[in-house]
Design a protein around this motif. Structure first.
Motif, short mmCIF file in Angstrom:
data_model
loop_
_atom_site.label_atom_id
_atom_site.label_comp_id
_atom_site.label_asym_id
_atom_site.label_seq_id
_atom_site.Cartn_x
_atom_site.Cartn_y
_atom_site.Cartn_z
N GLY A 167 0.71 -1.15 -0.16
CA GLY A 167 -0.06 -0.01 0.12
C GLY A 167 0.84 1.20 -0.06
N THR A 168 2.07 1.30 0.53
CA THR A 168 2.72 2.35 0.77
C THR A 168 3.43 2.51 -0.43
N VAL A 169 3.84 1.40 -1.33
CA VAL A 169 4.75 1.42 -2.45
C VAL A 169 3.45 2.43 -3.53
N ILE A 170 2.34 1.78 -3.46
CA ILE A 170 1.42 2.27 -4.46
C ILE A 170 1.16 3.82 -4.43
N TRP A 171 1.23 4.11 -2.82
CA TRP A 171 0.82 5.70 -2.50
C TRP A 171 1.95 6.30 -2.99
N VAL A 172 3.03 5.96 -3.00
CA VAL A 172 4.27 6.81 -3.43
C VAL A 172 4.35 6.93 -4.86
N LEU A 173 3.91 6.13 -5.64
CA LEU A 173 4.04 6.05 -7.02
C LEU A 173 2.79 6.71 -7.56
N GLU A 174 1.60 6.89 -6.97
CA GLU A 174 0.47 7.49 -7.40
C GLU A 174 0.21 8.83 -6.84
N SER A 183 3.00 1.23 -10.62
CA SER A 183 2.12 0.80 -9.98
C SER A 183 1.38 -0.44 -10.38
N ARG A 184 0.94 -0.24 -11.71
CA ARG A 184 0.22 -1.53 -12.33
C ARG A 184 1.10 -2.83 -12.56
N PHE A 185 2.62 -2.64 -12.64
CA PHE A 185 3.32 -3.85 -12.69
C PHE A 185 3.40 -4.32 -10.92
N VAL A 186 3.34 -3.48 -10.03
CA VAL A 186 3.48 -4.05 -8.67
C VAL A 186 2.16 -4.59 -8.22
N ILE A 187 1.26 -4.11 -8.65
CA ILE A 187 -0.07 -4.51 -8.18
C ILE A 187 -0.26 -5.85 -8.97
N ALA A 241 10.33 -1.02 -8.52
CA ALA A 241 9.56 0.14 -9.00
C ALA A 241 9.62 1.40 -8.23
N LEU A 242 9.96 1.16 -6.73
CA LEU A 242 10.48 2.36 -6.12
C LEU A 242 11.56 3.08 -6.52
N LEU A 243 12.74 2.18 -6.90
CA LEU A 243 14.22 2.87 -7.19
C LEU A 243 13.75 3.45 -8.70
N LEU A 244 13.13 3.03 -9.47
CA LEU A 244 12.65 3.59 -10.96
C LEU A 244 12.15 4.80 -10.74
N PHE A 245 11.10 4.67 -9.69
CA PHE A 245 10.42 6.21 -9.53
C PHE A 245 11.19 7.12 -8.93
N PHE A 246 12.07 6.71 -8.03
CA PHE A 246 12.85 7.98 -7.57
C PHE A 246 14.16 8.58 -8.30
N CYS A 247 14.42 7.55 -9.44
CA CYS A 247 15.48 8.04 -10.13
C CYS A 247 14.69 8.91 -11.27
N SER A 248 13.44 8.79 -11.73
CA SER A 248 12.88 9.63 -12.50
C SER A 248 12.61 10.96 -11.77
N PHE A 249 12.30 10.88 -10.52
CA PHE A 249 11.84 11.97 -9.67
C PHE A 249 13.00 12.92 -9.33
#
Length: 949
Positions: free
Chosen positions: A599-606, A645-649, A842-850
């Motif tokens: 849930g925390t990961v999805i919240w961070v990504l969305e 997010s879709r990949f994680v879900i 997924a979190l790693l890719l998100f933070f790299c993009s961010f």
């Protein structure tokens, strides 16, 4: 005239005849220097004359038609069967004849005496003495021209090993000849794990009565394999008495050594008839043309003409060694030359018989050096002397059937074989199949077992423990009429069936073993055998390593192992918390943790782009828990925008699917199948909780538990009823929580209380029950083989069913209830690893993009704290999440003012409805993940369009 003097006279006449026959003939070098050599012959007339004839032929053959610078002149003397006379003869030869070498006697004691004299005067003594007590390594002036008796012990051991005999008796002469081989023979038996329970020593002067007394003593022993090492004359006399004692019959084994076997060719029929079935070993002499020619000349001239009274005497290997030893001496003499032939001595006329008057030889050391290492092709085969010792090649194994018959060979490299050079194999063999057919004593073709229970000995005393308790295994009663011990039970039935199956009769009598204390001491039962009070013990005696050091056990006749029995209880299907049991506590905690984590990961990504994950903090926190836990029942309706997010879900939904399916199956099994549950599932839990554990009184299990688990609370019981009572009361009510004991006892217990108790936890390995016998008992292998036969047939099963009943079926039924049915974390560890790696990636890719989007903040000159604050502010900044283009669709500018246009734009979407209220109630299904309001999206789009206008 006394017999010794008569023999001496005959030998002297023979010497004169030989001297005349050895006068120089044509072709011989008459100017050759004569080298005097002394020859001391045995007192035995056959052996002495044969060796004399062979030596004469050797000299004649060596010097015939040959140029030579030196020529041996023999000077014969007789030992007259006395060590002192032999020494006197040697001194006479050294003092009066000045011989340069002595061909010594065959008797070991005489050779030992003469060798010491030869060492003092430095004259080589060449002897065919075979005793290991005299050795060239101890006396360098001793040259052995025969096989040392110690060489044959390995051949004898190979025969014993081939036929599987486990006990042998040595019969040897009380002399240097007999005792010298004893250590070597004992070592050879030890190497093949054969015991020597008895040794029989025979005096060289023993008469018929003394021999018969010794044989009757041997007859009372169990062992039937005898190894005889006696001088040929004594051996003939001894084995004649063996037949008289009835010991040359079926079941006996007689093995004779080479000293006697080599002379069998010269024995008369009366001796050979008493040896029918005897096995012997002797040095192997290969056939050759030279040997054939020698035999013809020896029979016609050298021996028969000189000894017409010994027409039946044949040559043997000792005669061939005498021939070869003379040839070797002559060869060595030719190599050394003739310098220094005189003795360097100081003569004292007053002490003319003193050894010091003989002096020392200058030629002896030179001749010795040439003799100690010499090799030639002799009549006996390869005549190879190394460091003063004749090296053996092969031994022949013979069987006496009317006359001796070869049945095989033994070599140190190949072992037993049917020919002396088995080139087809390089593997050492001790297999009886590599021997020819053997006729044993009593004209039997069956291999003797090697031991028997003597008919005149008391019966086999079999101890049976009288310990009470579990009478199904062993029970002892006393017959009031006969006052004899009567034994019954499972162990006794198995033992009696084994005894009936034995190929020979073993009379037994049961002896009651009473308890020395209030509880049975099984080690004390074993000690009864160790101390010789009993011949065997039959009962529930467990095979343990410490006990096996004292006694021999047969193979186990029971199922081995130590198990734990606990009460069973009704299952808790009616429990209000049964829904928690399908999964273990660790699995529940891991699953809950992953729900929060996902849930925390999805919240961070969305959070940045999805309005559903924006808003007040309490709303966002609720969304974290709601979204993740809603996936448990696949009730999540929120739209996700990010592909990450879709990949994680996708991965998490798969994990949830596996978890829910497994949970459902486990819960169904608990509610519909299982009827009973054990109170505990492992003895370790009992120890951890401080519970009392029960075991049988006097059992080794108590020590085993303490060695495995340290301090443990134990209570001892004796009967099955006591087991039941203790388990019923429980550990807190002066009882126990479990019983730990060997399988046979607890099988009986479960059979009696079927359904009330069950087996739990691991089975600890043990060796099971075995019958106890003294160390080295020949009964052990036979009884073990019969136990195997019972196991392979259904006989043991029938005995087991008789005493144990159906307890096995009951325990199998209960065994299905053992253990926990909860799903363990380990079974799903892989799934959680996959889900965790996917979410973290997924979190790693998100933070790299961010970070890439906000690199201006990272490259600014502000402090680190300010950069972190700016990044947090940028993360919480809400972005537009619209999926509709902000510009009006070309050709549809009036879309905002025309609701009908929207209907025309989505004519195929049954989910879209245009209510009276503008843009409300319009929903679409976004890619299968969630339903979202299309109306709000369209309103936002139109609002933007109107604003631009």
């Amino acid at each position: 005239m006394e017999p010794p003097k008569l023999i001496l006279l005959l030998l002297m006449l023979g010497t004169i005849f030989i001297a005349i026959s050895m006068a120089p003939v044509g072709g011989e070098n008459a100017s050759a220097i004569k080298v005097d050599v002394g020859v001391i012959l045995d007192s035995d007339p056959v052996s002495g004359r044969m060796r004399q004839a062979c030596m004469s032929l050797a000299l004649s053959d060596f010097y015939a038609n040959r140029n030579h610078s030196a020529r041996i002149v023999p000077h014969f003397r007789a030992s007259i069967s006395d060590d002192v006379d032999a020494a006197s003869a040697a001194i006479d030869l050294l003092k009066n004849v000045e011989v340069q070498a002595i061909l010594g006697p065959q008797a070991s004691t005489q050779a030992d005496f003469i060798t010491d004299i030869g060492k003092k005067v430095k004259v080589p003594v060449i002897s065919s003495a075979t005793s290991p007590a005299i050795s060239p390594s101890q006396n360098p002036y001793f040259i052995r021209v025969a096989y040392c008796a110690c060489w044959q012990v390995k051949a004898i051991a190979a025969i014993v090993e081939a036929f599987g005999w486990r006990r042998v008796v040595f019969i040897y002469e009380n002399s240097n000849f007999g005792s010298g081989i004893l250590p070597h023979l004992t070592d050879a038996m030890v190497e093949i794990n054969v015991s020597v329970p008895y040794r029989s020593v025979v005096s060289p002067s023993a008469d018929h009565e003394q021999i018969m007394v010794e044989l009757l003593k041997l007859k009372t022993k169990q062992t039937r394999v005898f190894i005889v090492h006696l001088h040929p004359t004594l051996a003939s006399k001894f084995l004649l008495r063996v037949e008289e004692a009835g010991m040359m019959s079926s079941g006996y084994v007689w093995i004779i050594t080479d000293a006697f076997t080599s002379t069998l060719v010269s024995k008369d029929s009366s001796v050979l008839d008493s040896l029918q079935g005897v096995i012997g070993v002797k040095p192997y002499v290969p056939n050759s043309v030279e040997l054939k020619n020698f035999i013809g000349r020896w029979k016609s001239k050298a021996f028969r003409q000189q000894n017409p009274d010994m027409d039946g005497v044949e040559h043997n290997v000792f005669g061939l060694w005498a021939y070869d030893s003379v040839t070797a001496l002559a060869t060595a003499l030719e190599k050394v030359g003739t310098s220094g032939l005189k003795l360097n001595r100081t003569i004292n006329s007053e002490n003319s018989t003193d050894l010091d008057a003989i002096g020392t030889s200058q030629f002896g050391p030179l001749l010795l050096e040439s003799l100690r290492n010499i090799k030639l092709k002799g009549l006996s085969g390869d005549f190879h002397i190394v460091e003063g010792e004749l090296q053996p090649s092969a031994f022949q194994i013979v069987n006496v059937i009317g006359k001796e018959k070869g049945v095989g060979f033994w070599t140190e490299k190949y072992g037993i074989s049917k020919n002396p050079n088995p080139n087809h194999t390089t593997v050492y063999s001790a297999n009886k199949d590599d021997l020819g057919a053997i006729i044993w004593p009593g004209d039997s073709t069956a291999v003797p077992r090697g031991w028997e229970i003597p008919t005149d000995e008391k019966k086999l005393r079999v101890g049976v423990p009288d310990k009470g308790g579990l009478e199904q295994l062993v029970k002892v009663t006393i017959d009031p009429q006969t006052n004899t011990t009567v034994a019954t039970g499972f162990c006794v039935d198995v033992f009696e069936q084994v005894m009936k199956s034995m190929p020979y009769y073993v009379p037994i009598e049961y002896v009651q073993i009473k308890q020395s204390q209030n509880h049975p001491d099984y080690d004390d039962f074993v000690n009864q055998v160790v101390f010789g009070k009993l011949d065997a013990v039959v009962g529930d005696i467990t095979i343990l390593s410490r006990r096996s050091k004292l006694v021999d056990f047969t193979l186990s006749f029971t199922e081995p192992g130590v198990i734990t029995v606990v009460p069973v209880q009704q299952d808790d299907k009616k429990s209000a918390w049964i829904f928690l049991k399908p999964m273990s506590k660790e699995l529940w905690m891991m699953t809950a943790s992953f729900f929060v984590f996902i849930g925390t990961v999805i919240w961070v990504l969305e959070h940045q782009e999805n309005n559903e994950f924006q808003g007040p903090r309490h709303k966002q926190l609720g969304m974290i828990f709601w979204f993740s836990f809603s996936t448990l029942v696949f009730a999540h309706r929120e739209k996700v925008i990010s592909n990450l997010s879709r990949f994680v879900i996708i991965v998490w939904v798969f994990v949830v699917l596996v978890l829910t399916s497994s949970y459902t199956a486990s819960l169904t099994s608990m509610l519909t199948v299982q009827q009973l549950q054990p109170t505990v599932t492992d003895v370790k839990d009992l120890i951890k909780n401080g519970e009392y554990v029960g075991c049988r009184d006097g059992s080794f299990v108590a020590g085993m538990l303490r060695s495995k688990f340290g301090n443990i609370k134990l209570r001892n019981y004796t009967t099955l009823e006591e087991f039941d009572e203790a388990l019923t009361r429980g550990s807190k009510n002066d009882g126990v929580a479990a019983i730990v004991d060997e399988l046979p006892y607890l099988r009986l217990f479960l059979g009696k209380y079927c359904g009330k108790y069950t087996i739990v936890g691991p089975t600890y390995k043990t060796a099971g029950f075995g019958f106890t016998f003294p160390k080295g008992s020949p009964l052990v292998p036979d009884v073990s083989r019969e136990i195997l036969s019972l196991t392979e047939s259904d006989t043991l099963t029938r005995i087991t069913d008789k005493w144990f009943g159906n307890e096995t079926d009951c325990s199998k039924q209960d065994a299905t209830l053992v253990g926990s049915d909860s799903l363990a974390l380990g079974s799903f560890k892989g799934l959680f690893i996959i889900a965790g790696v996917s979410a973290l990636s997924a979190l790693l890719l998100f933070f790299c993009s961010f970070m890439n989007q906000n690199k201006s903040i990272l490259t600014s000159d502000i402090s680190v704290l300010q950069k972190l604050s700016a990044l947090a502010k940028a993360f919480h900044e809400e972005k537009d999440s619209s999926r509709v283009s902000q510009k009006p669709i070309e050709g549809n500018e009036d879309l905002a003012s025309s609701p009908e246009a929207i209907s025309e734009l989505y004519p195929q979407s049954p989910e879209i409805s245009i209510p009276n209220s503008p843009w409300q109630g319009v929903f679409v299904l976004d890619e299968g993940f969630a339903l979202t309001e299309l109306g709000s999206t369209v309103r936002d789009s139109l609002a933007i369009t109107n604003a631009e206008r």
